[in-house]
Design a protein around this motif. Sequence first.
Motif, PDB file in Angstrom:
ATOM      1  N   ILE A 154      79.729  19.070  64.475  1.00 12.62           N
ATOM      2  CA  ILE A 154      80.986  19.486  65.425  1.00 12.62           C
ATOM      3  C   ILE A 154      81.709  18.218  65.782  1.00 12.62           C
ATOM      4  O   ILE A 154      82.906  18.251  65.155  1.00 12.62           O
ATOM      5  CB  ILE A 154      80.400  20.219  66.535  1.00 12.62           C
ATOM      6  CG1 ILE A 154      79.828  21.467  66.255  1.00 12.62           C
ATOM      7  CG2 ILE A 154      81.537  19.912  67.563  1.00 12.62           C
ATOM      8  CD1 ILE A 154      79.368  22.063  67.690  1.00 12.62           C
ATOM      9  N   LEU A 155      81.002  17.150  65.782  1.00 11.36           N
ATOM     10  CA  LEU A 155      81.674  16.012  65.821  1.00 11.36           C
ATOM     11  C   LEU A 155      82.487  15.465  64.487  1.00 11.36           C
ATOM     12  O   LEU A 155      83.873  15.127  64.688  1.00 11.36           O
ATOM     13  CB  LEU A 155      80.669  14.756  66.373  1.00 11.36           C
ATOM     14  CG  LEU A 155      81.246  13.335  66.484  1.00 11.36           C
ATOM     15  CD1 LEU A 155      82.314  13.139  67.742  1.00 11.36           C
ATOM     16  CD2 LEU A 155      80.247  12.434  66.945  1.00 11.36           C
ATOM     17  N   ALA A 159      82.055  15.228  74.334  1.00  8.76           N
ATOM     18  CA  ALA A 159      82.571  16.712  74.751  1.00  8.76           C
ATOM     19  C   ALA A 159      82.673  17.761  73.458  1.00  8.76           C
ATOM     20  O   ALA A 159      82.162  18.719  73.600  1.00  8.76           O
ATOM     21  CB  ALA A 159      83.937  16.265  75.138  1.00  8.76           C
ATOM     22  N   PRO A 160      83.376  17.370  72.463  1.00  9.97           N
ATOM     23  CA  PRO A 160      83.281  18.328  71.267  1.00  9.97           C
ATOM     24  C   PRO A 160      81.818  18.865  70.694  1.00  9.97           C
ATOM     25  O   PRO A 160      81.601  19.830  70.488  1.00  9.97           O
ATOM     26  CB  PRO A 160      83.904  17.543  70.056  1.00  9.97           C
ATOM     27  CG  PRO A 160      84.128  16.256  70.340  1.00  9.97           C
ATOM     28  CD  PRO A 160      83.755  16.052  72.117  1.00  9.97           C
ATOM     29  N   VAL A 161      80.870  17.841  70.797  1.00 10.19           N
ATOM     30  CA  VAL A 161      79.506  18.195  70.470  1.00 10.19           C
ATOM     31  C   VAL A 161      79.184  19.446  71.335  1.00 10.19           C
ATOM     32  O   VAL A 161      78.244  20.343  71.040  1.00 10.19           O
ATOM     33  CB  VAL A 161      78.704  16.935  70.413  1.00 10.19           C
ATOM     34  CG1 VAL A 161      77.064  17.240  70.173  1.00 10.19           C
ATOM     35  CG2 VAL A 161      79.086  15.806  69.398  1.00 10.19           C
ATOM     36  N   ASP A 162      79.197  19.117  72.616  1.00 12.19           N
ATOM     37  CA  ASP A 162      78.606  19.996  73.768  1.00 12.19           C
ATOM     38  C   ASP A 162      79.609  21.251  73.812  1.00 12.19           C
ATOM     39  O   ASP A 162      78.848  22.332  74.354  1.00 12.19           O
ATOM     40  CB  ASP A 162      78.763  19.239  74.935  1.00 12.19           C
ATOM     41  CG  ASP A 162      77.657  18.328  75.346  1.00 12.19           C
ATOM     42  OD1 ASP A 162      76.774  18.299  74.109  1.00 12.19           O
ATOM     43  OD2 ASP A 162      77.617  17.399  76.044  1.00 12.19           O
ATOM     44  N   LEU A 163      80.834  21.273  73.579  1.00 16.02           N
ATOM     45  CA  LEU A 163      81.511  22.367  73.967  1.00 16.02           C
ATOM     46  C   LEU A 163      82.333  23.009  72.886  1.00 16.02           C
ATOM     47  O   LEU A 163      82.775  24.274  72.994  1.00 16.02           O
ATOM     48  CB  LEU A 163      82.698  21.924  75.102  1.00 16.02           C
ATOM     49  CG  LEU A 163      82.076  21.503  76.285  1.00 16.02           C
ATOM     50  CD1 LEU A 163      83.204  20.993  77.271  1.00 16.02           C
ATOM     51  CD2 LEU A 163      81.184  22.597  77.121  1.00 16.02           C
ATOM     52  N   HIS A 164      82.637  22.433  71.554  1.00 13.05           N
ATOM     53  CA  HIS A 164      83.687  23.319  70.725  1.00 13.05           C
ATOM     54  C   HIS A 164      82.879  24.354  70.118  1.00 13.05           C
ATOM     55  O   HIS A 164      81.800  24.176  69.562  1.00 13.05           O
ATOM     56  CB  HIS A 164      83.686  22.067  69.642  1.00 13.05           C
ATOM     57  CG  HIS A 164      84.608  22.540  68.542  1.00 13.05           C
ATOM     58  ND1 HIS A 164      86.072  22.602  68.762  1.00 13.05           N
ATOM     59  CD2 HIS A 164      84.571  23.159  67.547  1.00 13.05           C
ATOM     60  CE1 HIS A 164      86.434  23.341  67.648  1.00 13.05           C
ATOM     61  NE2 HIS A 164      85.626  23.491  66.831  1.00 13.05           N
ATOM     62  N   ASN A 165      83.539  25.565  70.150  1.00 18.30           N
ATOM     63  CA  ASN A 165      83.229  26.535  69.550  1.00 18.30           C
ATOM     64  C   ASN A 165      81.676  27.047  70.218  1.00 18.30           C
ATOM     65  O   ASN A 165      81.374  28.044  69.423  1.00 18.30           O
ATOM     66  CB  ASN A 165      83.176  26.625  68.286  1.00 18.30           C
ATOM     67  CG  ASN A 165      83.506  27.877  67.430  1.00 18.30           C
ATOM     68  OD1 ASN A 165      84.331  28.725  67.917  1.00 18.30           O
ATOM     69  ND2 ASN A 165      82.693  28.241  66.408  1.00 18.30           N
ATOM     70  N   HIS A 166      81.456  26.725  71.311  1.00 18.58           N
ATOM     71  CA  HIS A 166      80.121  27.401  71.965  1.00 18.58           C
ATOM     72  C   HIS A 166      80.672  28.510  72.572  1.00 18.58           C
ATOM     73  O   HIS A 166      81.758  28.502  73.081  1.00 18.58           O
ATOM     74  CB  HIS A 166      79.616  26.076  73.019  1.00 18.58           C
ATOM     75  CG  HIS A 166      78.822  25.215  72.027  1.00 18.58           C
ATOM     76  ND1 HIS A 166      77.552  25.402  71.609  1.00 18.58           N
ATOM     77  CD2 HIS A 166      79.430  24.113  71.843  1.00 18.58           C
ATOM     78  CE1 HIS A 166      77.141  24.088  71.061  1.00 18.58           C
ATOM     79  NE2 HIS A 166      78.391  23.252  70.995  1.00 18.58           N
ATOM     80  N   HIS A 208      85.881  34.139  74.346  1.00 18.00           N
ATOM     81  CA  HIS A 208      86.444  32.875  74.049  1.00 18.00           C
ATOM     82  C   HIS A 208      85.629  31.780  73.688  1.00 18.00           C
ATOM     83  O   HIS A 208      84.835  31.503  74.504  1.00 18.00           O
ATOM     84  CB  HIS A 208      87.323  32.362  75.469  1.00 18.00           C
ATOM     85  CG  HIS A 208      88.544  33.193  75.524  1.00 18.00           C
ATOM     86  ND1 HIS A 208      88.430  34.714  76.564  1.00 18.00           N
ATOM     87  CD2 HIS A 208      89.869  33.284  75.533  1.00 18.00           C
ATOM     88  CE1 HIS A 208      89.581  35.226  76.573  1.00 18.00           C
ATOM     89  NE2 HIS A 208      90.269  34.573  75.975  1.00 18.00           N
ATOM     90  N   HIS A 209      85.930  31.148  72.805  1.00 22.12           N
ATOM     91  CA  HIS A 209      85.075  29.759  72.388  1.00 22.12           C
ATOM     92  C   HIS A 209      86.160  28.669  72.237  1.00 22.12           C
ATOM     93  O   HIS A 209      87.060  28.761  71.481  1.00 22.12           O
ATOM     94  CB  HIS A 209      84.403  29.948  70.903  1.00 22.12           C
ATOM     95  CG  HIS A 209      83.336  31.156  71.009  1.00 22.12           C
ATOM     96  ND1 HIS A 209      83.906  32.554  70.679  1.00 22.12           N
ATOM     97  CD2 HIS A 209      82.178  31.019  71.023  1.00 22.12           C
ATOM     98  CE1 HIS A 209      82.770  33.004  70.881  1.00 22.12           C
ATOM     99  NE2 HIS A 209      81.635  32.369  70.833  1.00 22.12           N
ATOM    100  N   PRO A 210      85.859  27.843  73.304  1.00 23.01           N
ATOM    101  CA  PRO A 210      86.872  26.687  73.249  1.00 23.01           C
ATOM    102  C   PRO A 210      86.787  25.843  72.070  1.00 23.01           C
ATOM    103  O   PRO A 210      85.999  25.761  71.372  1.00 23.01           O
ATOM    104  CB  PRO A 210      86.135  25.768  74.690  1.00 23.01           C
ATOM    105  CG  PRO A 210      84.912  26.406  74.556  1.00 23.01           C
ATOM    106  CD  PRO A 210      84.582  27.512  74.203  1.00 23.01           C
ATOM    107  N   GLY A 211      88.070  25.486  71.860  1.00 21.47           N
ATOM    108  CA  GLY A 211      88.283  24.230  70.908  1.00 21.47           C
ATOM    109  C   GLY A 211      88.586  22.961  71.510  1.00 21.47           C
ATOM    110  O   GLY A 211      89.063  22.781  72.676  1.00 21.47           O
ATOM    111  N   VAL A 212      87.710  21.900  70.793  1.00 24.95           N
ATOM    112  CA  VAL A 212      87.631  20.502  71.550  1.00 24.95           C
ATOM    113  C   VAL A 212      88.052  19.667  70.409  1.00 24.95           C
ATOM    114  O   VAL A 212      87.353  19.452  69.344  1.00 24.95           O
ATOM    115  CB  VAL A 212      86.334  20.425  72.418  1.00 24.95           C
ATOM    116  CG1 VAL A 212      86.303  18.901  73.231  1.00 24.95           C
ATOM    117  CG2 VAL A 212      85.914  21.362  73.202  1.00 24.95           C
ATOM    118  N   SER A 213      88.945  18.528  70.805  1.00 21.72           N
ATOM    119  CA  SER A 213      89.382  17.712  69.565  1.00 21.72           C
ATOM    120  C   SER A 213      89.827  16.511  70.374  1.00 21.72           C
ATOM    121  O   SER A 213      90.170  16.711  71.601  1.00 21.72           O
ATOM    122  CB  SER A 213      90.595  18.411  68.791  1.00 21.72           C
ATOM    123  OG  SER A 213      91.460  18.655  69.307  1.00 21.72           O
TER     124      SER A 213
END
Length: 186
Positions: free
Chosen positions: A19-20, A162-169, A175-180
């Motif tokens: 994810i990262l 943040a993206p490791v914990d939340l992206h596409n989870h 709704h799966h959040p996108g985090v970048s």
Amino acid sequence: MDGIVPDIAVGTNPQSLFILFSNYGYVQCVKILFNKKENALLKMADDNQAQPAMSPLNWHKLHGNLITPSKHQNGRKDQGLTKDYGNLALHRFKKPGFKNFQNIFLPSATVHLSNIPPSVSEEYLKVLSSSHGGVIKRLKFFQKDRKMALIQMRCVEEAVQAPVDLHNHHVWENHHPGVSFSKSTI
């Protein structure tokens, strides 16, 4: 493994690293080293993506450990520590020329969160982040599109997490959040 990127003192798992690093290119494979489980190797789609993926994260911390370049060019038999991401639907860079190539930014304390349901409040996002060990200093929903927000974390290390914990989870139903990472500040 061609296109290998970092030796990472991980304290994490292949999914977190996928994810990262998928913020920077097409991650095909992640391998935690069997004899040195604090290190991992990543295979990018090609060598042209390996360097751009490593440069922004080089010398940043993940789980308190530095991300540094690898000395290895080929992996050994993995004994279950390698996961191939070549055909996974989660890739941000699966299509050549995709708009995400224009949104690659160095890690900063500010992250971009997308795909937020209309019912989610600012307070809920703060609780969500704190439940994953992060502290939000500022949060700002986009005026024209409340499905997106900029979130300023306490430090860059928390933003890298943040993206490791939340992206596409699966955070919200349907709704799966996108985090970048974001170049903007709040």
